[in-house]
Design a protein around this motif. Structure first.
Motif, PDB file in Angstrom:
ATOM      1  N   UNK A 217       0.827  -1.213   0.000  1.00 27.01           N
ATOM      2  CA  UNK A 217       0.000   0.000   0.000  1.00 27.01           C
ATOM      3  C   UNK A 217       0.860   1.261   0.000  1.00 27.01           C
ATOM      4  N   UNK A 218       2.174   1.089   0.218  1.00 28.73           N
ATOM      5  CA  UNK A 218       3.114   2.205   0.170  1.00 28.73           C
ATOM      6  C   UNK A 218       4.149   1.922  -0.914  1.00 28.73           C
ATOM      7  N   UNK A 219       4.166   2.759  -1.952  1.00 29.45           N
ATOM      8  CA  UNK A 219       5.072   2.509  -3.073  1.00 29.45           C
ATOM      9  C   UNK A 219       6.534   2.604  -2.627  1.00 29.45           C
ATOM     10  N   UNK A 220       6.830   3.532  -1.743  1.00 24.25           N
ATOM     11  CA  UNK A 220       8.209   3.669  -1.274  1.00 24.25           C
ATOM     12  C   UNK A 220       8.688   2.387  -0.591  1.00 24.25           C
ATOM     13  N   UNK A 221       7.804   1.718   0.127  1.00 26.82           N
ATOM     14  CA  UNK A 221       8.170   0.448   0.763  1.00 26.82           C
ATOM     15  C   UNK A 221       8.407  -0.625  -0.294  1.00 26.82           C
ATOM     16  N   UNK A 222       7.583  -0.641  -1.348  1.00 30.04           N
ATOM     17  CA  UNK A 222       7.786  -1.595  -2.430  1.00 30.04           C
ATOM     18  C   UNK A 222       9.135  -1.367  -3.105  1.00 30.04           C
ATOM     19  N   UNK A 223       9.518  -0.101  -3.269  1.00 35.55           N
ATOM     20  CA  UNK A 223      10.820   0.213  -3.860  1.00 35.55           C
ATOM     21  C   UNK A 223      11.936  -0.324  -2.978  1.00 35.55           C
ATOM     22  N   UNK A 224      11.842  -0.115  -1.673  1.00 32.82           N
ATOM     23  CA  UNK A 224      12.876  -0.615  -0.768  1.00 32.82           C
ATOM     24  C   UNK A 224      12.966  -2.131  -0.803  1.00 32.82           C
ATOM     25  N   UNK A 225      11.826  -2.791  -0.903  1.00 35.28           N
ATOM     26  CA  UNK A 225      11.848  -4.251  -0.988  1.00 35.28           C
ATOM     27  C   UNK A 225      12.483  -4.714  -2.295  1.00 35.28           C
ATOM     28  N   UNK A 226      12.251  -3.977  -3.375  1.00 34.36           N
ATOM     29  CA  UNK A 226      12.919  -4.313  -4.631  1.00 34.36           C
ATOM     30  C   UNK A 226      14.430  -4.137  -4.489  1.00 34.36           C
ATOM     31  N   UNK A 227      14.856  -3.060  -3.839  1.00 37.56           N
ATOM     32  CA  UNK A 227      16.280  -2.838  -3.594  1.00 37.56           C
ATOM     33  C   UNK A 227      16.855  -3.980  -2.757  1.00 37.56           C
ATOM     34  N   UNK A 228      16.057  -4.492  -1.818  1.00 32.93           N
ATOM     35  CA  UNK A 228      16.511  -5.575  -0.937  1.00 32.93           C
ATOM     36  C   UNK A 228      16.513  -6.940  -1.616  1.00 32.93           C
ATOM     37  N   UNK A 229      16.060  -6.996  -2.878  1.00 30.76           N
ATOM     38  CA  UNK A 229      16.078  -8.262  -3.605  1.00 30.76           C
ATOM     39  C   UNK A 229      14.844  -9.116  -3.434  1.00 30.76           C
ATOM     40  N   UNK A 230      13.734  -8.516  -2.932  1.00 28.79           N
ATOM     41  CA  UNK A 230      12.525  -9.294  -2.667  1.00 28.79           C
ATOM     42  C   UNK A 230      11.757  -9.647  -3.934  1.00 28.79           C
ATOM     43  N   UNK A 231      12.031  -8.979  -5.036  1.00 31.02           N
ATOM     44  CA  UNK A 231      11.299  -9.269  -6.258  1.00 31.02           C
ATOM     45  C   UNK A 231      11.484  -8.164  -7.275  1.00 31.02           C
ATOM     46  N   UNK A 232      10.733  -8.285  -8.362  1.00 28.22           N
ATOM     47  CA  UNK A 232      10.778  -7.304  -9.448  1.00 28.22           C
ATOM     48  C   UNK A 232       9.588  -6.364  -9.276  1.00 28.22           C
ATOM     49  N   UNK A 233       9.849  -5.084  -9.306  1.00 31.84           N
ATOM     50  CA  UNK A 233       8.805  -4.073  -9.128  1.00 31.84           C
ATOM     51  C   UNK A 233       8.553  -3.360 -10.448  1.00 31.84           C
ATOM     52  N   UNK A 234       7.289  -3.005 -10.707  1.00 32.57           N
ATOM     53  CA  UNK A 234       7.002  -2.151 -11.845  1.00 32.57           C
ATOM     54  C   UNK A 234       7.350  -0.725 -11.438  1.00 32.57           C
ATOM     55  N   UNK A 235       8.483  -0.269 -11.932  1.00 37.18           N
ATOM     56  CA  UNK A 235       8.997   1.023 -11.506  1.00 37.18           C
ATOM     57  C   UNK A 235       8.389   2.185 -12.265  1.00 37.18           C
ATOM     58  N   UNK A 236       8.237   3.292 -11.574  1.00 31.14           N
ATOM     59  CA  UNK A 236       7.859   4.558 -12.205  1.00 31.14           C
ATOM     60  C   UNK A 236       9.142   5.368 -12.391  1.00 31.14           C
ATOM     61  N   UNK A 237       9.414   5.745 -13.643  1.00 30.29           N
ATOM     62  CA  UNK A 237      10.685   6.394 -13.964  1.00 30.29           C
ATOM     63  C   UNK A 237      10.968   7.586 -13.067  1.00 30.29           C
ATOM     64  N   UNK A 238       9.941   8.399 -12.802  1.00 32.96           N
ATOM     65  CA  UNK A 238      10.143   9.605 -12.009  1.00 32.96           C
ATOM     66  C   UNK A 238      10.506   9.288 -10.562  1.00 32.96           C
ATOM     67  N   UNK A 239      10.156   8.084 -10.095  1.00 33.16           N
ATOM     68  CA  UNK A 239      10.335   7.756  -8.681  1.00 33.16           C
ATOM     69  C   UNK A 239      11.514   6.820  -8.408  1.00 33.16           C
ATOM     70  N   UNK A 240      11.993   6.130  -9.426  1.00 30.31           N
ATOM     71  CA  UNK A 240      13.112   5.203  -9.200  1.00 30.31           C
ATOM     72  C   UNK A 240      14.394   5.702  -9.854  1.00 30.31           C
ATOM     73  N   UNK A 241      14.380   6.897 -10.418  1.00 35.27           N
ATOM     74  CA  UNK A 241      15.554   7.416 -11.133  1.00 35.27           C
ATOM     75  C   UNK A 241      16.793   7.461 -10.242  1.00 35.27           C
ATOM     76  N   UNK A 242      16.620   7.887  -8.994  1.00 34.06           N
ATOM     77  CA  UNK A 242      17.771   7.996  -8.103  1.00 34.06           C
ATOM     78  C   UNK A 242      18.373   6.625  -7.815  1.00 34.06           C
ATOM     79  N   UNK A 243      17.531   5.620  -7.593  1.00 29.82           N
ATOM     80  CA  UNK A 243      18.021   4.262  -7.337  1.00 29.82           C
ATOM     81  C   UNK A 243      18.707   3.689  -8.568  1.00 29.82           C
ATOM     82  N   UNK A 244      18.183   3.995  -9.750  1.00 28.30           N
ATOM     83  CA  UNK A 244      18.814   3.522 -10.983  1.00 28.30           C
ATOM     84  C   UNK A 244      20.180   4.180 -11.173  1.00 28.30           C
TER      85      UNK A 244
END
Length: 289
Positions: A217-244
């Motif tokens: 329910x929180x996209x930022x948490x989903x991003x962190x879980x993707x960073x942690x290797x929990x799975x593949x996330x459908x990323x939004x370019x504007x929101x994952x640019x820094x991580x990329x």
């Protein structure tokens, strides 16, 4: 000795506000969401107002409420009055604290897009303080105490970032993905607010895979879980640019689906050149398309 009669009792302002919101938005539930109260509270305020007037303002129906002739005749005047009151309040706030800018935005945008830009904003305008409120929907800027709102939209406001969706994951997990069909063998993370993102990308990529995995329910948490290797996330370019950019996430496939909605800034009031609000908009718009 003359006796002055007591003045007529004024109608309660809270009840009038509940009536106006319900009339403008077409129901008690929508009014409650805007006012930050429960539908039951709006219902009680309107009922008390009707009892005080001795006349009905709404017709109660099985599918909601509808204004009576009296309610319809009165609603417009109260909308104008509350709009004027909100404008006066905004002027008062701005004059009392001219270097404070209040921004409303989605929680994910606040954490993943806006927060990384605040250090540069402070460096460019150290005299300005930025207050951020995370909301799940855009506020009514005519009424809400915010100077700016920052939300995804297709039109209006000032475009500060375009957006697109595409799968992202941690580098270690990317090694297991050679083609989109490989997504069937890994967890696919989803965000509840953007539940259709996977279907949109898979359709564009021509892949018949049903993604399976946790829903957040929180996209930022989903991003962190993707960073942690929990799975593949459908990323939004504007929101994952820094991580990329930092290599914490990787886009394993080249296909991207551009979205009509970009991140857009709306102002609550005119922005005189050089004002704090104008400076914030200028800084947040740097690098905008």
């Amino acid at each position: 000795m003359p006796v002055a009669p007591p003045p007529p009792k004024s109608l309660p302002l809270t009840a009038l506000r509940a009536f106006e919101a319900a009339a403008r938005l077409g129901g008690f539930t929508a009014a409650a969401a805007e006012l930050g109260v429960t539908p039951g509270a709006v219902t009680a305020h309107v009922k008390a107002l009707e009892e005080g007037l001795g006349a009905a303002l709404f017709e109660r129906q099985s599918k909601g409420v509808r204004l009576t002739a009296l309610g319809a005749a009165a609603a417009g005047g109260f909308t104008e009055a509350f709009d004027a009151l909100a404008r006066a309040e905004a002027v008062l706030r701005a004059r009392a604290a001219p270097q404070v800018v209040h921004v409303a935005t989605l929680p994910a945008i606040a954490q993943l897009w806006l927060s990384p830009r605040l250090p540069a904003l402070r460096a460019a305008a150290p005299e300005i303080s930025v207050s951020i409120t995370a909301l799940e929907a855009p506020p009514n800027l005519k009424r809400a105490p915010y100077d700016l709102s920052l939300f995804p939209a297709a039109t209006g406001g000032r475009l500060v970032a375009v957006d697109a969706v595409f799968p992202v994951c941690a580098p270690a997990l990317a090694d297991r993905l050679r083609r989109p069909e490989d997504l069937a063998a890994v967890p696919c993370l989803s965000d509840a607010a953007w539940a259709g993102d996977w279907d949109l990308w898979l359709a564009a990529a021509g892949v018949a895979v049903r993604p399976r995995g946790p829903v957040f329910s929180l996209y930022a948490l989903a991003v962190e879980e993707a960073v942690n290797g929990a799975g593949v996330l459908m990323g939004h370019a504007a929101l994952v640019a820094d991580h990329l950019a930092r290599g914490r996430l990787i886009a394993p496939f080249p296909q991207r689906v551009a979205l009509p909605q970009g991140l857009r800034l709306w102002s609550a009031r005119p922005m005189p050149r050089g004002s704090a609000v104008a400076r914030v908009v200028e800084e947040l718009s740097r690098g905008a398309p």
